[in-house]
Scaffold this active site. Sequence first.
Site, short mmCIF file in Angstrom:
data_model
loop_
_atom_site.label_atom_id
_atom_site.label_comp_id
_atom_site.label_asym_id
_atom_site.label_seq_id
_atom_site.Cartn_x
_atom_site.Cartn_y
_atom_site.Cartn_z
N SER A 21 -27.42 -45.54 -12.68
CA SER A 21 -28.94 -45.40 -12.71
C SER A 21 -29.06 -45.14 -14.58
O SER A 21 -29.27 -44.02 -14.94
CB SER A 21 -29.22 -44.05 -12.23
OG SER A 21 -30.54 -43.52 -12.32
N PHE A 31 -20.94 -50.68 -19.30
CA PHE A 31 -20.71 -51.92 -20.07
C PHE A 31 -22.08 -52.22 -20.80
O PHE A 31 -23.19 -51.72 -20.30
CB PHE A 31 -20.67 -52.88 -18.85
CG PHE A 31 -19.29 -53.05 -18.31
CD1 PHE A 31 -18.43 -54.08 -18.81
CD2 PHE A 31 -18.88 -52.29 -17.45
CE1 PHE A 31 -16.96 -54.30 -18.21
CE2 PHE A 31 -17.59 -52.19 -16.62
CZ PHE A 31 -16.77 -53.35 -17.20
N GLU A 85 -21.76 -42.57 -15.98
CA GLU A 85 -21.08 -42.91 -14.75
C GLU A 85 -19.59 -42.69 -14.63
O GLU A 85 -18.98 -43.21 -15.63
CB GLU A 85 -21.66 -44.48 -14.35
CG GLU A 85 -23.00 -44.48 -14.20
CD GLU A 85 -23.66 -45.89 -14.55
OE1 GLU A 85 -22.91 -47.04 -14.38
OE2 GLU A 85 -24.62 -46.00 -14.68
N HIS A 90 -20.76 -58.85 -17.95
CA HIS A 90 -20.18 -57.70 -18.32
C HIS A 90 -19.33 -58.00 -19.58
O HIS A 90 -18.27 -57.52 -19.97
CB HIS A 90 -18.98 -57.45 -17.14
CG HIS A 90 -19.48 -56.92 -15.93
ND1 HIS A 90 -20.47 -57.29 -15.13
CD2 HIS A 90 -19.44 -55.72 -15.63
CE1 HIS A 90 -20.93 -56.58 -14.32
NE2 HIS A 90 -20.04 -55.31 -14.12
#
Lengths: 362, 309, 308
Positions: B56, B80, B26, B126
């Site tokens: 995704s 992450f 991403e 995160h």
Amino acid sequence: MAHIDIITPRVNANEDEVLVAELHVAVGDQVDVGDLLISAETTKASVDIEATHAGTVSKINGKKGRMIASGSVIVVIDIGGDSAAAGDDAGGADGGSAEVKVTTKARLRAEELGIDLDAVLPKAGRIGVAEVEAAAGKGADGGPQVTAMQAVLVGGGGHGATIGEIAVACGWDLIGAVDGKLPKGTQVISGVEVIATDEALQSLYDSGVRVAFVGIGGATSSETRQAVFEKLQAIGFTLPPLVHPTAHFGADVKLGAASYVLPNAMVGPRCRIGANVIVNSSSTVAHDCVVGDHAHLTPAAILAGNVRIGASSVVGMGASVLFGVEVGQGCLIHNNVSVLMDVPDFTELSLEHAPKRRDLDA
Amino acid sequence: MRVVEELRDSLFGIMQRDPSTIVLGEDLLDPYGGAFKVTQGLSDAYPNNVITTPISEAGLVGVGLGMALRGRTVLAEIMFGDFLTLTTDQLVNHAAKVKWMFNDAVDASLVVRTPMGGGRGYGPTHSQSIEKHFCGVPGLTVMAVNQFQSPGDLLKEAAELGSPVLFIENKIMYSKLVEPDRLVSYDRPDAVILTYGGVTEFCVQAAERLLDDEELTVEVVPVQHLSPLPADLIRTAAAKSDRVFTVEEGTVSWGFGAAVAEEILSAGITPHHFQSIAADPTAIPSARNWELEILPSVDKIERAVVASF
Amino acid sequence: MSHDLQEIDTDVLGVDLPRQDRFYRQLYLIRRFEQKLLELFTNNMLAGTTHTSQGQEANAVAIMEALKLDRDMVWSNHRCHGHFLSYCGQSYRLFAEILGRRTGACGGRGGSQHLHWRNFYSSGIQGGFAAAAVGAALAEKDKGAISCIFMGDGTMGEGSVYEALNFASLLSAPVLFVVEDNGIAQTTPKELGVAGSITDRARAFGIDCHHLASTDADEIFATVSPIVDQIRTTGRPAWLHLETVRLGPHSKGDDTRDEAFVAELQKRDPLTVYRDRVGDPGALETWCDDHIAQVLDLALKDDVACAS
């Protein structure tokens, strides 16, 4: 000396550290406002760290090629003058504190060798494996066992006797006094006699004696006492402060190395007493006073609250200093003088004469 | 060189050696170049090999797996580490299984890179270190970088393995310098710390402090291969000292410490003191000081070592 | 008979036969093969589970005929025997695999649901290979290959399917997504498991959608062939919703449907639909019966797979 902390900047949000790319100054360098101190880098940008104040670089925490955390102190600049902060340092790691750090490894080694840690002499305020093993070695050789509470008194005169008595009262074991003028064997106080001249200090240290007391007074000048203090420090002696059991202490008082508070003296709360200071018998230091290194408050001197006494100044017997007054460094306030306003550096004040400038070097 | 630069150089090297390599994830496209900039410059240099994907994670790992099954070397980035849970079926049921369940007739040169770790105030979803959930899966190799052993070399090794690798990086480590000379070895250290990933730095700092302040020799042994664990490395290290510590950034139960203990005890090595230092068993708070309180720290490691004597 | 692990067994597939004979023989082969599996299971000679494709054989036969088996990739699921047999004809390897023999297609490791042969892959996880089918299609696009992935109506609940559709469209992957909709997922009827339209599911992703309700191999082939050609020409994915029937249980003895309902479905049995179209169905059936007896006999004699 007042100091200014230069803080490592945060250059971007995602990086908590910067790389010290170049050091442009060294400890001891004089810097002006805006002088380049450090070049630092992150992955994205480089940044110049500059002096915000003029003064002397007293500490550099960053190392070239190493990372340093954003927000931490990277350089310390001494900007001169007295400050409360100076008092904070007085009891610090320069040998002044009587608190001794024992390393874990030293503790284990002492257990292994069956050595009592109280009998081990610290070095620079710390007991390490070497000190434990040195103590063990001496014991085994049958040589003179030196203990951590043994100390030497420097100066066998009247003031030496005064300090000697307080040291003994505080539990120190004085092995003797050194004195450049008095013959060997002169009794200083009961059980303590002159054992050598001060030439012998280095060999005493080498033999394991690590604690010394400065038994030098100075009714009009602190120069001799300062010289002795610096010599002892250079050799490596630990120079604990002393407080006589009859002295009164307020809360949060800081007392520097080799500073002595004599019988019946009173030191009020939050006072900052520097190193090698004498707060003599029955003198009064009211709250929040700051007394510089090597100063001498002679018997019955009175400082009201918030008074500042500069380094190496002497306040005479019965003299008094009014609330909030600042006396500069190197001053001599004669007996019974009432000091009502600030006194510049190197000033001699007496009842008989107009204020005059002292030339201490003469 | 910093960790992020080593990893980036390594990616360029992998791409140069095999121009059919695919990098996907991403927000990888330049000028952004990925959330932590590991892939910066890559899409400009190799526009046909770098695929920026929708949000995704299962899909991108699955697409990567399909490419790898057809002979490509694929390096996928999960922004992450916490998002790895979304890829679990692809990693555990598919990537890890294909070679074995298809009778060694296929393999998948698929490396899934992801940063774990807290210390940045990113909060419960995160900041975690959840790699332990992916360890012990047959067919899935798990590696973790630290800045005292070359992260770039490890990434090259992962890409050349030819089988699926979960490659654990660390958010706060990216900007750290690679400093191999700070790992010190002793014949008979007072304590040994086995660790991995981002907290390796805390261990090294603690060891340096313990040497200065306590005269204790502490050997830090970072483990780069989490699964399968390198038994020889762990046993050799543990046998050097009576005091063995493990330090991990995730929570302690069913973790690295337990796996190390198993390796040691099953080999008949029984240290006088064994202790695992890990995060408190709670989710990770966003509040910065609270977060630092629950995670392992230099102080916690130092105190634990001193307390063991 | 070839046992080469890399080969497609053209004899078993009947590639030299006229198409309708080939179709019927494959339909019958799949049916008898799976009936044999159920017999073996009843006789306690088969471990684990098996999902037969009775009623759905025409999908496998027709779609494999439309693909280029030398390059295209097939991604199947738990109900994969028919797909596998029509893809490569390796009936002996499949028996050996399901019987847990060393000589099985995957050495006895994968079993009924996890098969691999050349470009054929199957997974027991619903939708598990959907994204992989997309990735593989992208990797082989320049070779003129496409991916074909089989799913069921039950797979429509899996998020992985929709992630794969998004990727396939965004990256222009040549993939044929086939939904074999037999109306029931294990025991859950479609009405309880699938909301909205299966046919239109991929349209929102910008993917061409097709629908056919048929068990007629010829009709399915006629529908699929132009879709496959279009995928290969445009390099874009397509979606085919294929309504079919499940004549048997989900796996074994777990059919909860009304007997009368299943009996009604029997009228759409793809073998019944097709038998009249070949000249000598009996001969084709005999060939299959003999072949199955022969390869099963061979497989049963093979060493059982084990760790050592």
